[in-house]
Write a protein that holds these residues in place. Structure first.
Motif, short mmCIF file in Angstrom:
data_model
loop_
_atom_site.label_atom_id
_atom_site.label_comp_id
_atom_site.label_asym_id
_atom_site.label_seq_id
_atom_site.Cartn_x
_atom_site.Cartn_y
_atom_site.Cartn_z
N THR A 84 0.06 -17.76 78.75
CA THR A 84 -0.77 -17.22 79.90
C THR A 84 0.49 -16.23 80.65
N LYS A 85 0.10 -15.19 80.91
CA LYS A 85 1.04 -14.01 81.55
C LYS A 85 0.96 -14.02 83.03
N LYS A 100 -1.00 -22.20 87.00
CA LYS A 100 -0.24 -22.91 87.85
C LYS A 100 0.78 -23.62 87.32
N ILE A 101 0.43 -24.40 86.27
CA ILE A 101 1.52 -25.27 85.65
C ILE A 101 2.59 -24.36 85.26
N LYS A 102 2.32 -22.99 84.49
CA LYS A 102 3.32 -22.25 84.19
C LYS A 102 4.29 -21.93 85.00
N ILE A 146 10.09 -18.41 79.08
CA ILE A 146 11.16 -18.24 80.14
C ILE A 146 12.11 -17.29 80.05
N ALA A 147 12.51 -16.96 78.79
CA ALA A 147 13.54 -15.98 78.78
C ALA A 147 13.32 -14.78 79.63
N PRO A 148 12.07 -14.08 79.80
CA PRO A 148 11.86 -13.00 80.56
C PRO A 148 12.41 -13.33 82.10
#
Length: 276
Positions: A16-17, A263-265, A71-73
């Protein structure tokens, strides 16, 4: 069943973006000890915080890859790790040495681009067991994120022995109750009623050296992650744990849902960025 559910979780949560991408990154192949891993390294002048990311009973690098891309972005390096079902390491989730995960911490702590004082771990489902073991055994882990967590260690997937070893000995673990004809959730639930064995196999959560984020599923059809997360909360409250503990829960199954994924992301990334 568990493999399908965890792949669903990874797919829904990690593709999900929901965030803008502020950091470019590249992927380094890891050559350290016997690690099967990839390092997602953001481009930055200063040393970076880093998390070790791995999946659960599906094995391989898929969860590490998904976490790296998520996460890296945001300027945090990710060591995407496989701990079984990959060349050169165990074929099944059985008798996995916790030293393997600690070697991953060693690798990050020695990397010239990584701040050795800002290392965390992200995992879920069966991988939550290894995440908790890492965090309770190694003070260099400063932040923990687990989805659909377990409060105890369990036996391996194909052997009636602990899934985990440390210093050549089995980590105390629970086996599944009843037989394979019974519902999986019931088998886990009945096993957790053995209070003596639960005490023996429960993780020493008070030894975690940083903030904890748990995300559980109220209608988990694999194991009772909601109740186990509540039990972890109570355990830490009783021991006056000094770090923040957040328990987010959703009225979904083990793999959560497309509706809850953004929301979780967001909560996972926010926890990592703000605690490291």
């Amino acid at each position: 069943m568990r493999k399908i559910l965890f792949i669903l979780l990874v797919t829904q949560l990690l593709t999900t973006k929901a965030f803008s991408k502020d950091f470019d990154y590249h992927i380094e192949k890891v050559q350290y000890q016997n690690l099967v891993a990839e390092l997602y390294l953001p481009k930055a002048q200063d040393k970076l915080a880093a998390v070790i990311a791995f999946g659960g009973s599906e094995g391989g690098l898929s969860a590490g890859k998904a976490n790296g891309e998520m996460i890296a972005p945001h300027g945090v390096a990710v060591l995407g790790l496989a701990f079984f079902d990959a060349p050169g390491i165990a074929k099944t989730l059985d008798q996995i040495p916790i030293e393997y995960f600690l070697h991953a911490v060693d690798y990050l702590a020695s990397h010239p681009k990584i701040d050795k004082n800002r290392i965390g771990v992200v995992s879920g489902s069966r991988g939550s067991e290894a995440a908790f073991l890492m965090a309770t055994l190694d003070k260099r882990i400063k932040s923990v994120v687990v989805t659909t967590p377990s409060k105890v260690a369990w036996n391996g997937l194909t052997q009636a022995k602990s899934a985990w070893t440390y210093q050549g000995k089995d980590i105390p673990a629970l086996g599944l109750a009843l037989d394979s004809k019974a519902d999986l959730l019931e088998r886990f639930t009945v096993s957790l009623q053995n209070k003596k064995k639960v005490v023996q196999s429960q993780f020493k959560f008070e030894q975690i050296n940083g903030p904890l984020l748990m995300i559980s599923a109220q209608n988990d059809q694999v194991w009772p992650s909601y109740q186990m997360a509540k039990d972890i909360e109570q355990y830490l409250n009783e021991r006056e744990f000094t770090y923040p503990v957040i328990h987010d829960t959703y009225a979904t199954g083990h793999g959560f849902s497309q509706q809850t994924a953004p929301k979780i992301k967001q909560s996972i990334v926010q926890h990592i960025v703000t605690t490291l």
